[in-house]
Every structure is written in C-alpha cells, then in structure tokens.
Design an enzyme around this catalytic site. Structure first.
Site, PDB file in Angstrom:
ATOM      1  N   HIS A 135      -0.350  55.528  15.249  1.00  0.00           N
ATOM      2  CA  HIS A 135      -0.546  55.134  16.651  1.00  0.00           C
ATOM      3  C   HIS A 135      -0.575  53.599  16.671  1.00  0.00           C
ATOM      4  O   HIS A 135      -0.985  52.971  15.701  1.00  0.00           O
ATOM      5  CB  HIS A 135      -1.894  55.709  17.106  1.00  0.00           C
ATOM      6  CG  HIS A 135      -2.205  55.545  18.550  1.00  0.00           C
ATOM      7  ND1 HIS A 135      -2.715  54.379  19.076  1.00  0.00           N
ATOM      8  CD2 HIS A 135      -2.115  56.406  19.590  1.00  0.00           C
ATOM      9  CE1 HIS A 135      -2.919  54.530  20.385  1.00  0.00           C
ATOM     10  NE2 HIS A 135      -2.563  55.752  20.722  1.00  0.00           N
ATOM     11  N   GLN A 215      -7.163  62.450  16.272  1.00  0.00           N
ATOM     12  CA  GLN A 215      -6.569  63.760  16.573  1.00  0.00           C
ATOM     13  C   GLN A 215      -7.039  64.848  15.621  1.00  0.00           C
ATOM     14  O   GLN A 215      -6.547  65.979  15.678  1.00  0.00           O
ATOM     15  CB  GLN A 215      -5.032  63.665  16.522  1.00  0.00           C
ATOM     16  CG  GLN A 215      -4.450  62.683  17.510  1.00  0.00           C
ATOM     17  CD  GLN A 215      -4.700  63.066  18.974  1.00  0.00           C
ATOM     18  OE1 GLN A 215      -5.026  64.217  19.295  1.00  0.00           O
ATOM     19  NE2 GLN A 215      -4.568  62.106  19.863  1.00  0.00           N
ATOM     20  N   LYS A 238     -11.503  62.339  23.291  1.00  0.00           N
ATOM     21  CA  LYS A 238     -10.544  63.339  22.814  1.00  0.00           C
ATOM     22  C   LYS A 238     -11.270  64.574  22.264  1.00  0.00           C
ATOM     23  O   LYS A 238     -10.641  65.557  21.895  1.00  0.00           O
ATOM     24  CB  LYS A 238      -9.638  62.727  21.744  1.00  0.00           C
ATOM     25  CG  LYS A 238      -8.744  61.622  22.298  1.00  0.00           C
ATOM     26  CD  LYS A 238      -7.813  61.099  21.245  1.00  0.00           C
ATOM     27  CE  LYS A 238      -7.208  59.753  21.603  1.00  0.00           C
ATOM     28  NZ  LYS A 238      -6.182  59.815  22.637  1.00  0.00           N
TER      29      LYS A 238
HETATM   30  C1  LIG Z   1      -3.924  59.054  16.354  1.00  0.00           C
HETATM   31  C2  LIG Z   1      -4.544  58.172  17.397  1.00  0.00           C
HETATM   32  N1  LIG Z   1      -5.136  57.042  17.021  1.00  0.00           N
HETATM   33  C3  LIG Z   1      -5.715  56.231  17.907  1.00  0.00           C
HETATM   34  C4  LIG Z   1      -5.714  56.515  19.246  1.00  0.00           C
HETATM   35  C5  LIG Z   1      -6.378  55.575  20.197  1.00  0.00           C
HETATM   36  O1  LIG Z   1      -7.501  56.164  20.740  1.00  0.00           O
HETATM   37  P1  LIG Z   1      -8.333  55.442  21.895  1.00  0.00           P
HETATM   38  O2  LIG Z   1      -7.341  55.084  22.957  1.00  0.00           O
HETATM   39  O3  LIG Z   1      -9.305  56.469  22.323  1.00  0.00           O
HETATM   40  O4  LIG Z   1      -8.978  54.252  21.287  1.00  0.00           O
HETATM   41  C6  LIG Z   1      -5.104  57.672  19.687  1.00  0.00           C
HETATM   42  C7  LIG Z   1      -5.033  57.979  21.135  1.00  0.00           C
HETATM   43  O5  LIG Z   1      -4.139  58.648  21.592  1.00  0.00           O
HETATM   44  C8  LIG Z   1      -4.502  58.526  18.750  1.00  0.00           C
HETATM   45  O6  LIG Z   1      -3.924  59.651  19.119  1.00  0.00           O
END
Ligand SMILES: Cc1ncc(COP(=O)(O)O)c(C=O)c1O
Length: 418
Positions: A135, A215, A238
């Site tokens: 991500h 995830q 999430k």
């Molecule tokens: C694998 C992964 N890492 C990091 C994030 C970032 O999460 P957040 O926006 O809650 O900080 C996400 C969000 O979709 C994600 O799916």
C-alpha cells in the site's frame, strides 16, 4: 442481538449464523438506490457493530474527560477506558506487555512513526526492503527517508499470481539492510504473505521486520509473539472500530531505544526550557490528547471479535472467497487480479471492455458497494498493466447472495457497455 460470549458460543462453531451477525450491524439494513445494501468494500473500511456504536456513545455520555491528567472522577473513567482498550488489544494480538501497544491514528501513522523514529538513525546507503504489493503507506514514508537521508529502497518482486518471489526477496537482504517492511495481507490482491518465513530470513541476518497488518487483523487471529516480528501495525476502522485509532505494536526493547516521533503533552515526564525527560512507554509515542472515544470503540470491537471468534471468522470468509472465486470465473469477460494460493477474501476484478470506474457506478446502482481504482497500490496496477480494478473485499457479515448480486451486476455491466 449483540454477539457476546454468551450469545455466540463455541458450540455453534460449525454453523456460522451470518444473519445473526448481520443483525449486530445496523447499517447493513440500509438500502442503496432502492435495493438492499450489499457492502463489499471492507478493505477500505469496515462497518461497525452496535456494541462499538454503544461504547462510543456511552463514552461521551458517561466517561468523557481528558486522560492521565485529572484526579477527578470522569478523568479516571476516561483513563480506565483508554488503558483498558490498550490491555484488550495487548491480549488480542498477544503482546507481552501493554507498554508494547502504542495508539496511533492508523496504519499510516504507525508506519510513519517507525520511519521517523527508527529511521532517523539510518545512514546514507542503508537499505529498507519492501515488496511490490505494498500500500502507498508502506512506500511513501520510506521514499521520504530516501530523499532526506539517502537510504536505498529495495523492492522485492511479485509473480503473475500476485505472490512474493521469495528467492528474490532473500537475495535483497544484505549487510546494509536496516529494516524489512512488508504487508501481511495485500489489500489490492488479497495475497497472504509467508510472513513467518520472511521473518525467519530477516532474523537470520539480524534485520528487524515491520508487518503492515491492516488487512490481516480483521480477518484472522494474529499473535505477535508467535510471529516474533519487531513491529506490527493496523487500523481500528478496518476491524469494526472507529476511524482515527490504530495500533503500532513494537518489541519493548526496541521501542525503548527509539526516539519519540512527535513532541508535546502526554509524552513527557518533566519539561524545563533546558531539557525534557520523556514519559515511559507507550506514552513516549503518544504526544497530545489521544482519540479516547476511538479507543473505547476499539476495545469494544476487540471484545466483539473475540466473542465471534477469529478462527470462525477466518473459516467463514474462506468459504466466501472460494464461492466468490468460482462465481466470478463464470462471468463472461471477468478476470481476477490476484490468484495467490494463500489468499484473504479480496476479489479484484477487471472486465473486458469495461473500465473499472464504470463497473463501480453500475454495480452501485444495483445496491452493491465495491471499490474501483488503484486501491492505493499503484505499483500493483502497473505490474498487472491495468489502470484500475473493481474490488470486492469481504467481511464475516457478507453472504453468498451478495456475491451473486455482484456477479449479476458485472454481467449486466458487460451487457450495457460492451
Ligand atoms: C495494506 C494496507 N496498509 C495500509 C493501509 C492504510 O490504512 P489507514 O488508511 O487506515 O492508515 C491500508 C488501507 O487501505 C491497507 O489496506
């Protein structure tokens, strides 16, 4: 009815009563464009059970005050809620101590904390190893460090199934590797990475490992001691808790050695104009007034998940994944992006001749909420040479019927647009 230890017992482990679970989530009764809502966008954010909504409500009605500072009754209550949530998270991920559980805004802030704190000690030429399926929140902070300090960012490749190339990964580990930072589960592909092996290989060279668990935590039990990773980060929103609260788990000895990320109130023991003595863990990393209501909600979400049972959740979601995969394979022109052998319940789809954004719009008119786009993982889209995918990401309140409706909507999209 809310799931509690009494209402969901081990004895009904065999039958996953999804309708009973769904009744715990008021928003699932909403209608979208005149149709029953099918919410299949859980990787973006999850819906909240009544128990979480109640905990936040109760906090503001009966417990609201600032934490750690006051001796008055409400401040004591607020502190109890906040620290109680930390203890619940500690047990949930099996951390050794609550000192290892740092509350942050979410996964993004957790990774940035490590990049700005641990990373501050990196030198020009030091290396951080990530993977091609990260991500953006596990790419950009390291790029920023590269631009500031001259560190080198190494990217482990993936194969056409969306699996990490473990040989190539191992070959990237070297004398200058200061950290391996990889996702546990890919949000764009659903791939579950072989994190135990990754950690074993890194530890064989004394390299610490950060796992992005955004995830993973909502979908299967995570035991940070069994994993033995140095850092594990995840987001409350999430995992059926509110937005704006998340967790950085870190091994105590390492956190002790790391400098604070931000400075201000809450993170100090003593301040003069000459110097500051920082607070003990985990408060050293929690500058400013925290998201107390969010922590209240997170604590309730953890209790709820424990009552349902992470093993049952994982087993049920796996059944849904298998079913959804089979159904999608029968949709003309549909291709699943991300076919790893070990996969979480994420179905990223492209449809011949139809742009993913058009899929999203048409499917939405049928009451089905999926996400169309790059899923904050542009390098994954570049690897598979697609601009975007339509992604159905499942939670334990989803049903086969909802997957059927997604597939029917895809068929309809092909009919009207091709
Ligand atoms: C694998 C992964 N890492 C990091 C994030 C970032 O999460 P957040 O926006 O809650 O900080 C996400 C969000 O979709 C994600 O799916």
């Amino acid at each position: 009815m809310n799931a509690t230890a009494e209402t969901v017992t081990k004895s009904d482990a065999a039958v996953f009563d999804v309708e009973r679970i769904r009744a715990d989530f008021p928003i699932l009764a909403e209608r979208a464009h005149g149709q029953p809502l099918a919410y299949l966008d859980n990787a973006a954010t999850s819906q909240k059970p009544q128990a979480v909504i109640d905990a936040v409500n109760h906090y503001y009605r009966h417990q609201n005050a600032n934490v750690h500072r006051g001796v008055h009754l409400l401040s004591e209550r607020a502190t109890e809620v906040y620290e109680g949530a930390r203890d619940r998270v500690r047990d949930f991920i099996n951390a050794r101590s609550s000192r290892e559980v740092v509350f942050v805004r979410g996964t993004t802030e957790g990774i940035n904390l490590v990049a700005h704190s641990l990373g501050r000690g990196f030198r020009k030429g030091d290396e951080v190893v990530i993977s091609h399926m990260e991500h953006h929140s596990n790419i950009v902070p390291w790029q920023q460090l590269r631009d500031q300090l001259g560190i080198v960012l190494k990217v482990a490749p993936i194969n056409q199934a969306g699996e990490l190339d473990m040989e190539a990964f191992e070959a990237l580990l070297g004398e200058r590797t200061k950290l391996v930072s990889v996702t546990h589960v890919s949000n764009a592909l659903g791939t579950i990475n072989p994190v135990r092996r990754i950690i074993e290989l890194a530890h064989g060279r004394d390299i610490p490992v950060l796992l992005d668990g955004a995830q993973a935590v909502p979908h299967a039990g995570v035991d940070v001691q069994a994993l033995d990773c140095e850092f594990y980060v995840f987001s409350g929103h999430k995992m059926f808790a509110p937005t704006g609260i998340g967790v950085l788990y870190g091994k105590e000895a390492l956190l002790e050695r790391m400098p604070p990320f931000q400075g201000g109130g809450e993170m100090i023991k003593m301040v003069t104009f000459d110097r500051t003595v920082y607070a003990e863990l985990p408060h050293k990393f929690e500058a400013g007034t925290p998201n107390i209501a969010g922590a209240a909600g997170l604590g309730a979400a953890v209790a709820y998940l424990n009552a349902v049972g992470m093993d049952r959740i994982a087993a049920y979601e796996h059944q849904l994944l298998t079913y959804g995969t089979e159904q999608l394979q029968q949709v003309p022109g549909a291709r699943i992006i991300g076919t790893a052998r070990d996969k979480a319940a994420v179905l990223s789809v492209v449809l011949d001749g139809v742009h993913a954004h058009d899929i999203g719009t048409i499917v939405d008119r049928k009451g089905v909420a999926v996400r169309s786009g790059h899923h904050c993982a542009m390098p994954v889209m570049q690897f598979f040479k697609v601009a975007a995918t339509a992604r159905a990401s499942l939670a334990f309140y989803n049903t086969r019927d909802e997957l059927d409706r997604f597939c029917d909507a895809l068929r309809y999209a092909r009919e009207v647009l091709v």
